[in-house]
Design a protein around this motif. Structure first.
Motif, mmCIF file in Angstrom:
data_model
loop_
_atom_site.group_PDB
_atom_site.id
_atom_site.type_symbol
_atom_site.label_atom_id
_atom_site.label_comp_id
_atom_site.label_asym_id
_atom_site.label_seq_id
_atom_site.Cartn_x
_atom_site.Cartn_y
_atom_site.Cartn_z
ATOM 1 N N THR A 295 8.112 24.225 114.564
ATOM 2 C CA THR A 295 8.164 25.348 114.395
ATOM 3 C C THR A 295 8.231 25.532 112.641
ATOM 4 N N ILE A 296 7.439 25.787 112.053
ATOM 5 C CA ILE A 296 7.714 25.797 110.323
ATOM 6 C C ILE A 296 6.852 27.121 109.780
ATOM 7 N N ASN B 144 12.768 22.666 109.092
ATOM 8 C CA ASN B 144 11.760 23.761 108.734
ATOM 9 C C ASN B 144 10.765 23.538 107.535
ATOM 10 N N ILE B 145 10.575 22.204 107.225
ATOM 11 C CA ILE B 145 9.939 21.796 106.068
ATOM 12 C C ILE B 145 8.721 20.979 106.368
ATOM 13 N N GLU B 146 7.377 21.224 105.958
ATOM 14 C CA GLU B 146 6.338 20.271 106.305
ATOM 15 C C GLU B 146 5.989 19.982 104.781
ATOM 16 N N ASP C 211 12.605 20.509 113.345
ATOM 17 C CA ASP C 211 11.225 21.262 112.882
ATOM 18 C C ASP C 211 10.722 20.713 111.562
ATOM 19 N N VAL C 212 10.259 19.307 111.304
ATOM 20 C CA VAL C 212 9.990 18.917 110.191
ATOM 21 C C VAL C 212 8.506 18.230 110.262
ATOM 22 N N ARG D 34 11.793 17.516 117.057
ATOM 23 C CA ARG D 34 10.617 18.295 116.736
ATOM 24 C C ARG D 34 9.996 17.794 115.305
ATOM 25 N N VAL D 35 9.455 16.683 115.491
ATOM 26 C CA VAL D 35 8.822 15.970 114.308
ATOM 27 C C VAL D 35 7.260 16.021 114.254
#
Length: 473
Positions: A61-62, A119-121, A166-167, A230-231
């Motif tokens: 989740t981002i 939390n980074i894309e 979350d990446v 969560r990747v």
């Protein structure tokens, strides 16, 4: 060790051949006609489990906020260092609760590693070319990482994320390790450092004392996640990797979808899934200098000490080609279980399916299912190599068991099935079902050393079918 010729295979199917089974000082002769051939095997419940795994994998989740590196003074001339701008963009996104760091169309030079945060894309847009520095010194200071299954402090991976959640790395851009990388010259210099690290791991030397990096010659991975949840890895292309390409280590809930790995240096595994769980690899293309998709779980004492298995993994609808198509091990000391391969294409290479370990590893590999595969040309089709090189003199036999291959079509192979296992610890409970091999070139297509309950059901070699169960130990 027993080699089977085509005449033997014909006799196996008729139940006429006799084998020898060794029990200490006793030898018992028996006829295969007395064996029960498994012809009612139903793996539907297993594949239901694979579907459940796919549905259970959690996506990152981002926040949907963009942070363009050009807003932080990145210049796309392929020469000016864009790394400071990339770092500032990541920090800005992180400080604002997360978001997408965008590398736009253009040529971007990065003088050192990129460290991702939660939390980074990182998004490399189509038409973006991210070229990393060729100089080893730019990947210092050392970070906690892994080299061939053993923990250490070493040069940083080019893209590195540790203790994150979350990446994502996405986009149709190109991530380039640099064809002129100094790391590629390490291959001819690394033997003593590899031996030292393996000895440290086997002896339990504290990880904080395993300091490599400058003055040593162990190459870093291209992309590594170390302790992550969560990747998402999606759509990008990787070229010129210095070592393993995509490495998921201690990573839970990961989706790898639509990536393109086209890199042919030594040890360029397409993706290494190590001590990780709930991982899906789908719709990707691997053209590699080593294995395409590999499942691992640590090496020797170091891997057993950590004791984290790789489990609940599904690999489907991929196009694979490399030295080996699919591999398990040889670093598998923490165990591997519940791994599914379905509806993949394997092109050309040394072995289509290669399962590896040796007497230093320990660990158990079980509940492996493979089906609906199209295979082109390989030297070996199924290769169970429990005598893999690099032993240090230990005695921790690995166990591979409960493995099913079914509904597989093959164009050309030399050796169909080859297995070598240590005395007293046979490869056991392997089923080959509904396999058609159009052209077998070897006069001895089956080679067995220490096997128990290897079942051939409706396996066609050229024009000869095999229906038999074999023990040889």
């Amino acid at each position: 060790m027993r080699s089977y010729t085509f005449t033997d295979i014909l006799n196996l199917s008729r139940g006429e051949i006799k084998n020898e089974k060794f029990f200490g000082d006793f030898i018992m002769i028996y006829s295969l006609s007395s064996f029960k051939v498994i012809n009612t095997l139903d793996t539907q419940n297993d594949w239901n489990m694979a579907s459940e795994i796919i549905q259970s994998v959690q996506r990152p989740t981002i926040p949907e906020k963009n942070f363009f590196i050009t807003d932080f003074r990145a210049v796309n001339d392929g020469v000016t260092d864009a790394r400071p701008a990339i770092i500032k963009a990541i920090d800005a996104a992180s400080n604002n609760g997360g978001g997408r760091v965008v590398i736009p169309v253009g040529d971007w030079y990065c003088k050192g590693p990129i460290y991702l945060k939660s939390n980074i894309e990182l998004h490399a847009a189509e038409g973006a070319h991210l070229l990393f520095s060729p100089y080893a010194k730019d990947y210092l200071p050392v970070v906690l990482t892994k080299y061939e299954g053993t923990r250490l402090y070493n040069y940083s991976p080019l893209i590195y994320a540790r203790n994150v959640h979350d990446v994502a790395i996405t986009g149709k851009g190109v991530i380039d390790g640099n064809k002129d990388s100094e790391f590629l010259s390490f291959i001819d210099k690394h033997d003593s450092d590899v031996a030292l690290l393996r000895q440290m791991g086997a002896e339990g030397i504290p990880v904080e004392k395993r300091i490599f990096g400058e003055g040593r010659f162990l190459r870093p991975c291209m992309i590594q996640f170390y302790d992550a949840e969560r990747v998402l890895l999606k759509d990008y292309t990787v070229v010129n990797s210095p070592f393993w390409v995509n490495h998921l280590n201690y990573t839970n809930h990961a989706i790898v979808s639509g990536i393109n790995v086209d890199t042919h240096n030594a040890n360029n595994d397409g993706i290494d899934i190590e001590s990780s769980s709930y991982v899906v690899v789908e719709k990707s293309k691997f053209q590699t200098g080593d294995d395409s998709v590999v499942v691992k779980s640590g090496r020797d004492y170091d891997g057993r000490q950590v004791g984290i298995p790789s489990e609940n993994i599904v690999v489907f609808r991929n196009n694979m080609g490399g030295e080996d198509g699919v591999a398990l091990g040889s670093e598998m000391s923490g165990g591997i279980r519940n791994v599914f391969f379905t509806d993949n294409i394997l092109r050309n290479g040394t072995s289509a399916f290669r399962f590896k370990s040796n007497l230093d590893r320990g660990g158990m590999v079980e509940n492996i299912r493979v089906r609906n595969m199209e295979i082109d040309t390989f030297e070996r089709l199924f290769w169970f190599q429990m005598n893999y090189p690099g032993e240090l003199g230990g005695y921790y036999p690995s166990i591979y068991k409960n493995i099913v291959f079914e509904n597989i079509t093959v164009k050309n192979v030399e050796t169909v099935f080859e297995s070598h296992a240590p005395k007293g610890f046979p490869l056991q409970d392997v089923v080959l079902k509904n396999i058609i091999i159009k052209n077998v070139e070897s006069d001895n297509p089956i080679i067995l050393e220490n096997v128990k309950n290897i079942c051939f059901e409706n396996v066609k070699l050229n024009d000869q079918y095999i229906n038999a169960t074999i023990d040889w130990y």
